[in-house]
Write a protein that holds these residues in place. Sequence first.
Motif, PDB file in Angstrom:
ATOM      1  N   THR A 192      -4.345   6.317   6.917  1.00  0.00           N
ATOM      2  CA  THR A 192      -3.493   5.139   7.070  1.00  0.00           C
ATOM      3  C   THR A 192      -3.811   4.413   8.370  1.00  0.00           C
ATOM      4  OG1 THR A 192      -1.702   6.114   5.773  1.00  0.00           O
ATOM      5  CG2 THR A 192      -1.105   4.343   7.281  1.00  0.00           C
ATOM      6  N   GLY A 193      -3.998   5.165   9.436  1.00  0.00           N
ATOM      7  CA  GLY A 193      -4.372   4.545  10.699  1.00  0.00           C
ATOM      8  C   GLY A 193      -5.665   3.769  10.586  1.00  0.00           C
ATOM      9  N   ASP A 194      -6.665   4.347   9.915  1.00  0.00           N
ATOM     10  CA  ASP A 194      -7.940   3.648   9.731  1.00  0.00           C
ATOM     11  C   ASP A 194      -7.745   2.343   8.970  1.00  0.00           C
ATOM     12  OD1 ASP A 194      -9.318   5.617  11.071  1.00  0.00           O
ATOM     13  OD2 ASP A 194     -10.039   6.626   9.256  1.00  0.00           O
ATOM     14  N   ALA A 195      -6.924   2.390   7.916  1.00  0.00           N
ATOM     15  CA  ALA A 195      -6.713   1.197   7.094  1.00  0.00           C
ATOM     16  C   ALA A 195      -5.996   0.101   7.882  1.00  0.00           C
ATOM     17  CB  ALA A 195      -5.916   1.562   5.843  1.00  0.00           C
TER      18      ALA A 195
ATOM     19  N   THR B 265       3.789   6.100   2.925  1.00  0.00           N
ATOM     20  CA  THR B 265       3.908   4.789   2.290  1.00  0.00           C
ATOM     21  C   THR B 265       3.790   3.711   3.355  1.00  0.00           C
ATOM     22  OG1 THR B 265       6.321   4.678   2.494  1.00  0.00           O
ATOM     23  CG2 THR B 265       5.423   5.726   0.505  1.00  0.00           C
ATOM     24  N   VAL B 266       3.222   2.575   2.955  1.00  0.00           N
ATOM     25  CA  VAL B 266       3.014   1.460   3.876  1.00  0.00           C
ATOM     26  C   VAL B 266       3.379   0.165   3.168  1.00  0.00           C
ATOM     27  CG1 VAL B 266       1.384   0.228   5.343  1.00  0.00           C
ATOM     28  CG2 VAL B 266       1.091   2.686   4.959  1.00  0.00           C
ATOM     29  N   SER B 267       4.175  -0.660   3.825  1.00  0.00           N
ATOM     30  CA  SER B 267       4.410  -2.028   3.352  1.00  0.00           C
ATOM     31  C   SER B 267       4.265  -2.953   4.553  1.00  0.00           C
ATOM     32  CB  SER B 267       5.794  -2.172   2.720  1.00  0.00           C
ATOM     33  OG  SER B 267       6.814  -1.881   3.661  1.00  0.00           O
ATOM     34  N   VAL B 268       3.674  -4.124   4.325  1.00  0.00           N
ATOM     35  CA  VAL B 268       3.451  -5.094   5.392  1.00  0.00           C
ATOM     36  C   VAL B 268       4.218  -6.360   5.042  1.00  0.00           C
ATOM     37  CG1 VAL B 268       1.743  -6.404   6.699  1.00  0.00           C
ATOM     38  CG2 VAL B 268       1.161  -4.130   5.827  1.00  0.00           C
ATOM     39  N   ASP B 269       5.096  -6.817   5.947  1.00  0.00           N
ATOM     40  CA  ASP B 269       5.897  -7.996   5.648  1.00  0.00           C
ATOM     41  C   ASP B 269       5.179  -9.276   6.071  1.00  0.00           C
ATOM     42  OD1 ASP B 269       6.269  -8.370   8.395  1.00  0.00           O
ATOM     43  OD2 ASP B 269       8.314  -7.588   8.408  1.00  0.00           O
ATOM     44  N   ALA B 270       5.840 -10.403   5.845  1.00  0.00           N
ATOM     45  CA  ALA B 270       5.213 -11.697   6.119  1.00  0.00           C
ATOM     46  C   ALA B 270       4.966 -11.927   7.601  1.00  0.00           C
ATOM     47  CB  ALA B 270       6.097 -12.820   5.564  1.00  0.00           C
ATOM     48  N   ASP B 271       5.657 -11.190   8.459  1.00  0.00           N
ATOM     49  CA  ASP B 271       5.459 -11.324   9.904  1.00  0.00           C
ATOM     50  C   ASP B 271       4.282 -10.504  10.409  1.00  0.00           C
ATOM     51  OD1 ASP B 271       7.701 -13.049  10.330  1.00  0.00           O
ATOM     52  OD2 ASP B 271       9.005 -11.293  10.138  1.00  0.00           O
ATOM     53  N   GLY B 272       3.682  -9.707   9.532  1.00  0.00           N
ATOM     54  CA  GLY B 272       2.582  -8.841   9.956  1.00  0.00           C
ATOM     55  C   GLY B 272       3.033  -7.504  10.495  1.00  0.00           C
TER      56      GLY B 272
ATOM     57  N   ALA C  17       3.860  -3.722   9.829  1.00  0.00           N
ATOM     58  CA  ALA C  17       3.617  -2.645   8.867  1.00  0.00           C
ATOM     59  C   ALA C  17       4.708  -1.586   9.014  1.00  0.00           C
ATOM     60  CB  ALA C  17       2.250  -2.030   9.107  1.00  0.00           C
ATOM     61  N   ASP C  18       5.413  -1.325   7.924  1.00  0.00           N
ATOM     62  CA  ASP C  18       6.455  -0.305   7.860  1.00  0.00           C
ATOM     63  C   ASP C  18       5.827   0.950   7.264  1.00  0.00           C
ATOM     64  OD1 ASP C  18       8.691   1.256   7.491  1.00  0.00           O
ATOM     65  OD2 ASP C  18       9.832  -0.229   6.364  1.00  0.00           O
ATOM     66  N   VAL C  19       5.502   1.929   8.111  1.00  0.00           N
ATOM     67  CA  VAL C  19       4.800   3.144   7.705  1.00  0.00           C
ATOM     68  C   VAL C  19       5.795   4.295   7.703  1.00  0.00           C
ATOM     69  CG1 VAL C  19       2.916   4.739   8.255  1.00  0.00           C
ATOM     70  CG2 VAL C  19       2.670   2.282   8.746  1.00  0.00           C
ATOM     71  N   ARG C  20       5.871   5.012   6.580  1.00  0.00           N
ATOM     72  CA  ARG C  20       6.859   6.090   6.481  1.00  0.00           C
ATOM     73  C   ARG C  20       6.213   7.374   5.975  1.00  0.00           C
ATOM     74  NH1 ARG C  20      12.412   3.193   4.201  1.00  0.00           N
ATOM     75  NH2 ARG C  20      12.058   1.166   5.216  1.00  0.00           N
ATOM     76  N   LEU C  21       6.448   8.471   6.720  1.00  0.00           N
ATOM     77  CA  LEU C  21       6.114   9.785   6.202  1.00  0.00           C
ATOM     78  C   LEU C  21       7.006  10.022   4.993  1.00  0.00           C
ATOM     79  CD1 LEU C  21       5.247   9.755   9.268  1.00  0.00           C
ATOM     80  CD2 LEU C  21       5.583  12.231   9.227  1.00  0.00           C
ATOM     81  N   ASN C  22       6.429  10.543   3.906  1.00  0.00           N
ATOM     82  CA  ASN C  22       7.140  10.495   2.635  1.00  0.00           C
ATOM     83  C   ASN C  22       7.205  11.866   1.951  1.00  0.00           C
ATOM     84  OD1 ASN C  22       8.489   9.200   0.487  1.00  0.00           O
ATOM     85  ND2 ASN C  22       6.572   8.988  -0.657  1.00  0.00           N
ATOM     86  N   ARG C  23       7.817  12.822   2.656  1.00  0.00           N
ATOM     87  CA  ARG C  23       8.175  14.111   2.038  1.00  0.00           C
ATOM     88  C   ARG C  23       9.636  14.408   2.386  1.00  0.00           C
ATOM     89  NH1 ARG C  23       4.805  19.203   3.297  1.00  0.00           N
ATOM     90  NH2 ARG C  23       5.421  19.846   1.196  1.00  0.00           N
ATOM     91  N   PRO C  24      10.561  13.561   1.982  1.00  0.00           N
ATOM     92  CA  PRO C  24      11.949  13.738   2.427  1.00  0.00           C
ATOM     93  C   PRO C  24      12.555  15.063   2.006  1.00  0.00           C
ATOM     94  CG  PRO C  24      11.809  12.121   0.653  1.00  0.00           C
ATOM     95  CD  PRO C  24      10.409  12.396   1.093  1.00  0.00           C
ATOM     96  N   ASP C  25      12.121  15.620   0.880  1.00  0.00           N
ATOM     97  CA  ASP C  25      12.658  16.900   0.430  1.00  0.00           C
ATOM     98  C   ASP C  25      12.233  18.043   1.336  1.00  0.00           C
ATOM     99  OD1 ASP C  25      10.048  16.306  -0.565  1.00  0.00           O
ATOM    100  OD2 ASP C  25      10.167  18.036  -1.906  1.00  0.00           O
ATOM    101  N   LYS C  26      11.164  17.845   2.116  1.00  0.00           N
ATOM    102  CA  LYS C  26      10.668  18.845   3.061  1.00  0.00           C
ATOM    103  C   LYS C  26      10.869  18.395   4.510  1.00  0.00           C
ATOM    104  CE  LYS C  26       8.782  21.666  -0.034  1.00  0.00           C
ATOM    105  NZ  LYS C  26       9.226  23.087  -0.193  1.00  0.00           N
TER     106      LYS C  26
ATOM    107  N   MET D 209       0.862  -1.183   0.000  1.00  0.00           N
ATOM    108  CA  MET D 209       0.000   0.000   0.000  1.00  0.00           C
ATOM    109  C   MET D 209       0.895   1.229   0.000  1.00  0.00           C
ATOM    110  SD  MET D 209      -3.073   0.984   2.662  1.00  0.00           S
ATOM    111  CE  MET D 209      -2.240   0.123   3.984  1.00  0.00           C
ATOM    112  N   THR D 210       0.694   2.150  -0.944  1.00  0.00           N
ATOM    113  CA  THR D 210       1.518   3.338  -1.029  1.00  0.00           C
ATOM    114  C   THR D 210       0.641   4.556  -1.243  1.00  0.00           C
ATOM    115  OG1 THR D 210       1.835   3.114  -3.423  1.00  0.00           O
ATOM    116  CG2 THR D 210       3.470   2.071  -1.990  1.00  0.00           C
ATOM    117  N   GLY D 211       1.164   5.706  -0.867  1.00  0.00           N
ATOM    118  CA  GLY D 211       0.471   6.959  -1.088  1.00  0.00           C
ATOM    119  C   GLY D 211       1.485   8.044  -1.341  1.00  0.00           C
TER     120      GLY D 211
END
Length: 280
Positions: free
Chosen positions: A40-43, A7-14, A16-25, A1-3
């Motif tokens: 993202t929290g709701d999802a 961004t969000v990725s979920v591995d096989a262990d369950g 969720a790696d959630v990252r704020l994604n405005r690195p330039d700012k 799941m990305t936005g």
Amino acid sequence: MTGTRVTVSVDADGVADVRLNRPDKLNALDMAMFEALADTGDALAADPAVRAVVLSGEGRSFCAGLDLANFAALSGEGQADGSERARRLTRAIVDREPGRITNLGQQAVHTWRELPQPVIAAVAGHALGGGLQIALGADLRIVAPDARLSVLEIRWGLVPDMTGTAALVRLVGDDVAKELTFTGRMVSGEEAVRLGLATRTAEDPRAAALDLAREIAGRSPDAIRAAKRLLNRATDGHDLPGQLLEESRALDALRGSPNQVEAIRAHFEKRPPAFTDPSS
């Protein structure tokens, strides 16, 4: 799941790696980021496969706080571009999200506390103002020793307005919360641990947080969720909805006021502020 903003990725262990994604700012908060965090929290809350969450910032900082382009909206001088949901926040910050005890900005933080799964914030670089409040919304915080944290709102003549008043007192106690809020001083990752703002330090906070999240994900998810629910209940104030509403009312009264505008102008003009005395 990305936005775009998160961004969000979920591995096989369950995990969720959630990252704020405005690195330039430096992952600064704008209305789109507020919405992305809340959504993202709701999802994640609705996904039974997620056992634990790691929350971090892409690039060299966790979150540098409010995007300065949003100060016009905060001071009441303009409306932010974006969705109707975001426009509602700039018009009436005391309005609650439908069915919630929060406004949109508060929900971007409170979503991590009310999430049934444990949330670990991995903090490197800066966690300032609203960025610090997002980290405080997590259950645990692993910080780099040289991370820089600040309750920065006083610089702009404001108060912590994203559940920060409740979180600070809960974590560090009344007197330390007031000192940090009244001064806005910078705190290193090492001092944050000593004060109770953070759980522990690690040279690589994200790696350490992912390792801890995988350990937690290996425990009974029913027991972990029940433990979080019970521990939250034990430490939350009896009137958390009232606390968050009063937080919003205080911000609403401050934004656009003469002293709040002076705080911003003095900072950018690099001069001492000339505040007027409050009326009795």
